[in-house]
Write a protein that holds these residues in place. Structure first.
Motif, short mmCIF file in Angstrom:
data_model
loop_
_atom_site.label_atom_id
_atom_site.label_comp_id
_atom_site.label_asym_id
_atom_site.label_seq_id
_atom_site.Cartn_x
_atom_site.Cartn_y
_atom_site.Cartn_z
N VAL A 100 -1.29 37.57 54.56
CA VAL A 100 0.12 37.84 54.30
C VAL A 100 0.58 37.16 53.01
O VAL A 100 1.22 37.79 52.15
N LYS A 101 0.25 35.89 52.87
CA LYS A 101 0.67 35.15 51.68
C LYS A 101 -0.32 35.20 50.54
O LYS A 101 -0.04 34.72 49.44
N LYS A 102 -1.51 35.76 50.83
CA LYS A 102 -2.56 35.90 49.81
C LYS A 102 -2.99 34.56 49.21
O LYS A 102 -3.33 34.46 48.03
N LEU A 103 -2.98 33.51 50.03
CA LEU A 103 -3.40 32.20 49.55
C LEU A 103 -4.92 32.10 49.56
O LEU A 103 -5.59 32.73 50.39
N PRO A 104 -5.49 31.29 48.65
CA PRO A 104 -6.95 31.13 48.62
C PRO A 104 -7.47 30.52 49.92
O PRO A 104 -6.86 29.59 50.46
N LEU A 105 -8.59 31.04 50.40
CA LEU A 105 -9.13 30.59 51.68
C LEU A 105 -9.43 29.10 51.68
O LEU A 105 -9.15 28.40 52.67
N ASP A 106 -10.01 28.58 50.61
CA ASP A 106 -10.35 27.16 50.55
C ASP A 106 -9.10 26.29 50.69
O ASP A 106 -9.11 25.26 51.37
N GLN A 107 -8.02 26.71 50.03
CA GLN A 107 -6.76 25.97 50.12
C GLN A 107 -6.20 26.00 51.54
O GLN A 107 -5.76 24.97 52.06
N VAL A 108 -6.26 27.17 52.17
CA VAL A 108 -5.74 27.30 53.53
C VAL A 108 -6.57 26.49 54.51
O VAL A 108 -6.03 25.84 55.42
N LYS A 109 -7.89 26.50 54.35
CA LYS A 109 -8.76 25.73 55.25
C LYS A 109 -8.49 24.23 55.12
O LYS A 109 -8.47 23.51 56.13
N ALA A 110 -8.28 23.76 53.90
CA ALA A 110 -7.99 22.33 53.70
C ALA A 110 -6.70 21.95 54.40
O ALA A 110 -6.63 20.91 55.07
N SER A 111 -5.68 22.78 54.26
CA SER A 111 -4.41 22.52 54.93
C SER A 111 -4.57 22.58 56.44
O SER A 111 -4.02 21.76 57.18
N ALA A 112 -5.37 23.56 56.92
CA ALA A 112 -5.58 23.71 58.36
C ALA A 112 -6.28 22.49 58.94
O ALA A 112 -5.90 22.02 60.03
N ARG A 113 -7.28 21.96 58.24
CA ARG A 113 -7.97 20.77 58.74
C ARG A 113 -7.03 19.58 58.84
O ARG A 113 -7.10 18.79 59.79
N HIS A 114 -6.14 19.46 57.87
CA HIS A 114 -5.15 18.38 57.90
C HIS A 114 -4.23 18.53 59.11
O HIS A 114 -3.97 17.55 59.83
N LEU A 115 -3.76 19.75 59.34
CA LEU A 115 -2.86 20.01 60.48
C LEU A 115 -3.57 19.79 61.81
O LEU A 115 -3.01 19.21 62.74
N LEU A 116 -4.81 20.24 61.90
CA LEU A 116 -5.58 20.05 63.13
C LEU A 116 -5.78 18.57 63.43
O LEU A 116 -5.67 18.13 64.59
N SER A 117 -6.03 17.79 62.40
CA SER A 117 -6.19 16.35 62.58
C SER A 117 -4.90 15.72 63.07
O SER A 117 -4.91 14.86 63.96
N ARG A 118 -3.79 16.16 62.50
CA ARG A 118 -2.48 15.62 62.88
C ARG A 118 -2.19 15.87 64.36
O ARG A 118 -1.56 15.04 65.02
N LEU A 119 -2.65 17.00 64.87
CA LEU A 119 -2.35 17.36 66.25
C LEU A 119 -3.52 17.08 67.20
O LEU A 119 -3.57 17.60 68.32
N GLY A 120 -4.46 16.23 66.77
CA GLY A 120 -5.52 15.79 67.66
C GLY A 120 -6.56 16.83 67.95
O GLY A 120 -7.20 16.81 69.02
N LEU A 121 -6.79 17.76 67.01
CA LEU A 121 -7.75 18.85 67.23
C LEU A 121 -8.92 18.80 66.24
O LEU A 121 -9.60 19.79 66.05
N GLU A 122 -9.12 17.65 65.66
CA GLU A 122 -10.23 17.50 64.72
C GLU A 122 -11.55 17.80 65.43
O GLU A 122 -11.80 17.36 66.55
N GLY A 123 -12.40 18.59 64.78
CA GLY A 123 -13.68 18.97 65.37
C GLY A 123 -13.64 20.21 66.22
O GLY A 123 -14.68 20.64 66.75
N LYS A 124 -12.46 20.82 66.38
CA LYS A 124 -12.33 22.03 67.20
C LYS A 124 -12.34 23.31 66.36
O LYS A 124 -12.16 24.40 66.90
#
Length: 211
Positions: A103-127
């Motif tokens: 939808v936003k056409k953002l680069p995959l690497d950028q989105v994955k980096a942000s996603a890992r940060h968010l997952l870590s914040r919500l206790g989902l690191e490694g999932k």
């Protein structure tokens, strides 16, 4: 600040929301509380653009916008659905990165980096590589929250976030919502659970029928 002015929503000849006006202040949590059939979820679907309205205007910081306009450059409203609506054929990372890249056409690497940060914040690191069927109810809820946050919304909405959770997980969701408030996220929570609403909300709108 979100302002809704003179919102009316009808299904056929039945008026569900009648000339509703409300304001949600920046960095605050509004809980909309009421029984089944009062129109809470319909209101949420109107705010998130999933239902078109018969009448009414939406403003974000004084600028009018259309929640149903998916071509908007900036995402104003994000939503966490009651049943999470995760794609069963995609991993956690796939669920989170799909909308920002398509939808936003953002680069995959950028989105994955942000996603890992968010997952870590919500206790989902490694999932990241797990599929929804491998997650508990509470984990699915948090993935759904991360997926919504990945679109960088100004306001995050929740539809009955505690309906399928036991008391311990309900407290966990409350902590997440309050933590997001500390990070200046404006939030709207639709719930039938008055105790939960009182624990998290700055303002509670009690409804029998929305008007």
């Amino acid at each position: 600040m979100l302002e809704i002015k003179n919102l009316t929503k009808k299904f056929d000849n039945r008026t569900i929301i009648d000339n509703l006006s409300m304001t949600v202040n920046d960095n605050e949590i509004m809980a909309i509380v009421g029984p089944s059939g009062a129109g809470k979820t319909t209101l949420l679907r109107c705010i998130t653009g999933l239902e078109t309205v018969n009448q009414g205007q939406f403003f974000w910081n004084g600028q009018q916008f259309d929640p149903a306009n998916t071509d908007q450059k900036d995402t104003i409203i994000g939503v966490v659905f009651q049943d999470y609506q995760l794609f069963p054929n995609l991993t956690v990372m796939g669920n989170i990165t799909l909308a920002p890249t398509m939808v936003k056409k953002l680069p995959l690497d950028q989105v994955k980096a942000s996603a890992r940060h968010l997952l870590s914040r919500l206790g989902l690191e490694g999932k990241e590589d797990l599929y929804p069927f491998q997650l508990s109810g509470g984990q699915k809820q948090r993935v759904a929250i991360v997926r919504a946050l990945a679109m960088n919304p100004k306001i995050l909405c929740y539809d009955e976030p505690t309906s399928a959770l036991d008391p311990a997980l309900r407290d966990e969701v409350a902590e997440i919502i309050l933590d997001l408030k500390k990070q200046q996220m404006t939030q709207i929570v639709v719930t039938h659970d008055m105790d939960f609403a009182q624990n998290v909300a700055d303002e509670i709108k009690r409804v029998a029928q929305l008007s």
